[in-house]
Design an enzyme around this catalytic site. Structure first.
Site, PDB file in Angstrom:
ATOM      1  N   LYS A   1      77.705 -29.506 100.619  1.00 22.22           N
ATOM      2  CA  LYS A   1      78.697 -29.550  99.527  1.00 22.22           C
ATOM      3  C   LYS A   1      80.105 -29.783 100.080  1.00 22.22           C
ATOM      4  CE  LYS A   1      81.044 -28.855  95.847  1.00 22.22           C
ATOM      5  NZ  LYS A   1      80.987 -29.684  94.671  1.00 22.22           N
TER       6      LYS A   1
ATOM      7  N   CYS B   1      88.802 -28.839  93.750  1.00 24.24           N
ATOM      8  CA  CYS B   1      87.667 -29.036  94.654  1.00 24.24           C
ATOM      9  C   CYS B   1      88.087 -29.759  95.923  1.00 24.24           C
ATOM     10  CB  CYS B   1      86.580 -29.841  93.961  1.00 24.24           C
ATOM     11  SG  CYS B   1      86.141 -29.149  92.380  1.00 24.24           S
TER      12      CYS B   1
HETATM   13  N1  SAJ Z   1      91.990 -39.670  93.981  1.00 20.00           N
HETATM   14  C1  SAJ Z   1      92.833 -40.576  94.600  1.00 20.00           C
HETATM   15  N2  SAJ Z   1      92.318 -41.791  94.986  1.00 20.00           N
HETATM   16  C2  SAJ Z   1      91.015 -42.125  94.766  1.00 20.00           C
HETATM   17  C3  SAJ Z   1      90.152 -41.179  94.160  1.00 20.00           C
HETATM   18  C4  SAJ Z   1      90.668 -39.956  93.773  1.00 20.00           C
HETATM   19  O1  SAJ Z   1      94.020 -40.309  94.808  1.00 20.00           O
HETATM   20  O2  SAJ Z   1      90.640 -43.244  95.124  1.00 20.00           O
HETATM   21  C5  SAJ Z   1      92.508 -38.346  93.580  1.00 20.00           C
HETATM   22  C6  SAJ Z   1      92.397 -38.098  92.077  1.00 20.00           C
HETATM   23  O3  SAJ Z   1      93.470 -38.685  91.378  1.00 20.00           O
HETATM   24  C7  SAJ Z   1      92.404 -36.583  92.041  1.00 20.00           C
HETATM   25  C8  SAJ Z   1      91.649 -36.202  93.324  1.00 20.00           C
HETATM   26  O4  SAJ Z   1      91.693 -37.353  94.158  1.00 20.00           O
HETATM   27  O5  SAJ Z   1      93.724 -36.078  92.126  1.00 20.00           O
HETATM   28  C9  SAJ Z   1      90.220 -35.768  93.119  1.00 20.00           C
HETATM   29  O6  SAJ Z   1      89.582 -36.577  92.127  1.00 20.00           O
HETATM   30  P1  SAJ Z   1      88.062 -37.074  92.252  1.00 20.00           P
HETATM   31  O7  SAJ Z   1      87.742 -37.884  91.075  1.00 20.00           O
HETATM   32  O8  SAJ Z   1      87.867 -37.714  93.574  1.00 20.00           O
HETATM   33  O9  SAJ Z   1      87.207 -35.729  92.321  1.00 20.00           O
HETATM   34  P2  SAJ Z   1      87.068 -34.384  91.427  1.00 20.00           P
HETATM   35  O10 SAJ Z   1      87.895 -33.321  92.076  1.00 20.00           O
HETATM   36  O11 SAJ Z   1      87.284 -34.633  89.983  1.00 20.00           O
HETATM   37  O12 SAJ Z   1      85.487 -34.047  91.632  1.00 20.00           O
HETATM   38  C10 SAJ Z   1      84.961 -33.956  92.938  1.00 20.00           C
HETATM   39  C11 SAJ Z   1      83.669 -34.785  93.009  1.00 20.00           C
HETATM   40  N3  SAJ Z   1      83.246 -34.919  94.402  1.00 20.00           N
HETATM   41  C12 SAJ Z   1      83.011 -36.127  94.987  1.00 20.00           C
HETATM   42  O13 SAJ Z   1      83.167 -37.165  94.388  1.00 20.00           O
HETATM   43  C13 SAJ Z   1      82.534 -36.120  96.406  1.00 20.00           C
HETATM   44  C14 SAJ Z   1      82.574 -34.127  92.182  1.00 20.00           C
HETATM   45  O14 SAJ Z   1      81.330 -34.802  92.310  1.00 20.00           O
HETATM   46  C15 SAJ Z   1      82.401 -32.658  92.614  1.00 20.00           C
HETATM   47  O15 SAJ Z   1      81.390 -31.997  91.833  1.00 20.00           O
HETATM   48  C16 SAJ Z   1      83.721 -31.958  92.385  1.00 20.00           C
HETATM   49  O16 SAJ Z   1      84.708 -32.584  93.237  1.00 20.00           O
HETATM   50  C17 SAJ Z   1      83.542 -30.481  92.747  1.00 20.00           C
HETATM   51  O17 SAJ Z   1      83.418 -29.665  91.805  1.00 20.00           O
HETATM   52  O18 SAJ Z   1      83.431 -30.147  93.937  1.00 20.00           O
END
Ligand code: SAJ
Length: 416
Positions: free
Chosen positions: A214, A268
């Site tokens: 995880k 997360c």
């Molecule tokens: N972000 C960027 N650039 C990107 C992608 C995301 O700056 O290219 C930023 C987003 O704007 C945000 C942050 O990263 O601020 C996180 O967003 P996210 O969409 O990457 O992830 P979360 O936090 O919504 O959800 C993640 C997911 N994990 C992965 O994709 C590996 C989800 O599957 C998990 O269940 C969740 O964390 C968790 O609960 O751990």
């Protein structure tokens, strides 16, 4: 649904526990949901929900009105206990396991021979074994797998949630699950529980590997976002458009660079990699640096805004978006909120905030006298500088002619 578990108890009715409880109940298994917050329990027992997540209201309402789901503040006996409580970090980025400890203390008195306990909370390696020890200390009359192996009275496993906010109900059912048992039998029994509602594959391993799995998933994403954010710093230094650069590099068949932004938010990805760093300080060098690169991004954006606003007397700055990512209302650990509050502390002009997914400013911003919650037209009419912080669909659809004559800082690259 035929299953060995006639009743399942879900401890913690938050973003993960509540949808999980409702989805299990929808499969015809009785569920008792437990939460320390009496208000949350009351809302759920009325068939309502206390969080925003598409489709969740419908399945919770259906589960409660058919008596398959009931919420309470005190655990009761059940066949399986599923723990989904928060694991934030404390001072110095050390994991705070106090909610898991409290859940263990709460279920220990009602544990019975033949029970299964599954931990879902994101946890540092070794937490599931700790949970087993806490339960064993509280119930010396029962045997546990870390002491007696396969003969244990109670089985204990770890199965991390992996759902993406905004798609929780779909992903809970469709995603594959990694299930780590303290023994093989523990993992097999946990698989029987998840097969009640999971249509993806349930893959078995040991609890320590599942815990690190995880953390690895979220650290992988964090490192990749840090790579994109670092490219944005490099491109600014060299006078190159980072979005154009990434678009071109991604034409290579084995390159897939993510997007730079104003920083990494949510509860997360900005937290979990620290759990790896804290348990392997010397080895986790890249993972730590990625966290530092991403955490440096909000201040970098603030400096860009200050520079842009520099020549003006009391400049008005429009900040578009507060959520931690696109098309959601979740402001937790949002870099956009950090950026707005730091700009407000650094300039004496008005800060005009637009966030179509919430109705008011969060308290931390409402307390700043120069920060105002306004609609898009007002912001664009009155601002000298426009900072785009979240790539909400509403902002993507904007007529770019409205930005004419303004200094624009687009941290998400949607207006190129
Ligand atoms: N972000 C960027 N650039 C990107 C992608 C995301 O700056 O290219 C930023 C987003 O704007 C945000 C942050 O990263 O601020 C996180 O967003 P996210 O969409 O990457 O992830 P979360 O936090 O919504 O959800 C993640 C997911 N994990 C992965 O994709 C590996 C989800 O599957 C998990 O269940 C969740 O964390 C968790 O609960 O751990």
């Amino acid at each position: 649904m035929r299953t060995q578990f006639s009743r399942v108890s879900v401890i913690g009715l938050g973003y993960i526990g509540l949808p999980t409880a409702a989805v299990i109940a929808a499969r015809g298994v009785r569920v008792t949901g437990v939460d320390v917050n009496a208000d949350v329990v009351e809302v759920i027992n009325r068939g309502g929900i206390h969080i925003v997540e598409p489709e969740l209201d419908l399945i919770v309402h259906a589960a409660v009105s058919t008596n398959m789901l009931r919420a309470t503040t005190r655990p009761e006996s059940a066949g399986a206990f599923l723990i989904a409580v928060p694991t934030p970090f404390k001072e110095g980025h050390e994991p705070d396991l106090s909610y898991i400890r409290a859940a263990a203390d709460a279920i220990a008195p009602v544990l019975e021979k033949g029970n299964l306990v599954v931990l879902e909370s994101t946890s540092p390696v070794g937490t599931t074994e700790k949970l087993a020890r806490w339960l064993a200390d509280a119930r010396p009359d029962l045997s546990f797998p870390h002491e007696v192996g396969e003969e244990a009275d109670v089985n204990i496993a770890y199965c991390p949630e992996r759902v993406l906010p905004g798609y929780v109900v779909k992903e809970l059912v469709e995603n594959d699950r990694v299930i780590g048992g303290i023994t093989a039998r523990c993992a097999e029994r946990a698989r029987d529980l998840y097969q009640i509602f999971v249509e993806g594959e349930c893959i078995l391993t040991d609890s320590r590997t599942a815990e690190l799995c995880k953390l690895t998933e979220n650290a992988f994403r964090d490192v990749n976002i840090a790579f994109a954010n670092e490219l944005s710093f490099i491109c600014d230094r060299l006078g190159i458009d980072v979005w154009e650069l990434i678009r071109l590099a991604n034409r290579h068949p084995r390159v897939n660079i993510l997007n730079p932004g104003p920083g990494v938010g949510g509860h997360c990805i900005a937290v979990d990699p620290w759990f790896i760093v804290s348990s392997a300080q010397k080895e986790a060098r890249l993972i730590r640096t990625a966290r530092e690169v991403n955490d440096a991004k909000p201040d970098y954006v603030v400096q860009q805004v200050l520079q842009a606003a520099g020549g003006k007397n009391s400049p008005s700055v429009a900040c578009l978006g507060l959520a931690f990512k696109a098309n959601i209302d979740d402001l937790r650990e949002s870099p956009a909120v950090t950026v707005v509050s730091r700009i407000a502390k650094s300039i004496d002009g008005r800060i005009l905030v637009v966030e179509p997914h919430v109705e008011t400013l969060p308290r931390s911003l409402a307390e700043c006298p120069t920060v105002e919650y306004v609609d898009m037209d007002t912001a664009l009419e009155q601002a000298d500088v426009v900072v785009l912080l979240v790539d909400h669909d509403e902002f993507k659809e904007l007529d770019l002619a409205c930005l004419c004559g303004k200094v624009v800082i687009d941290t998400r690259g949607i207006w190129r």
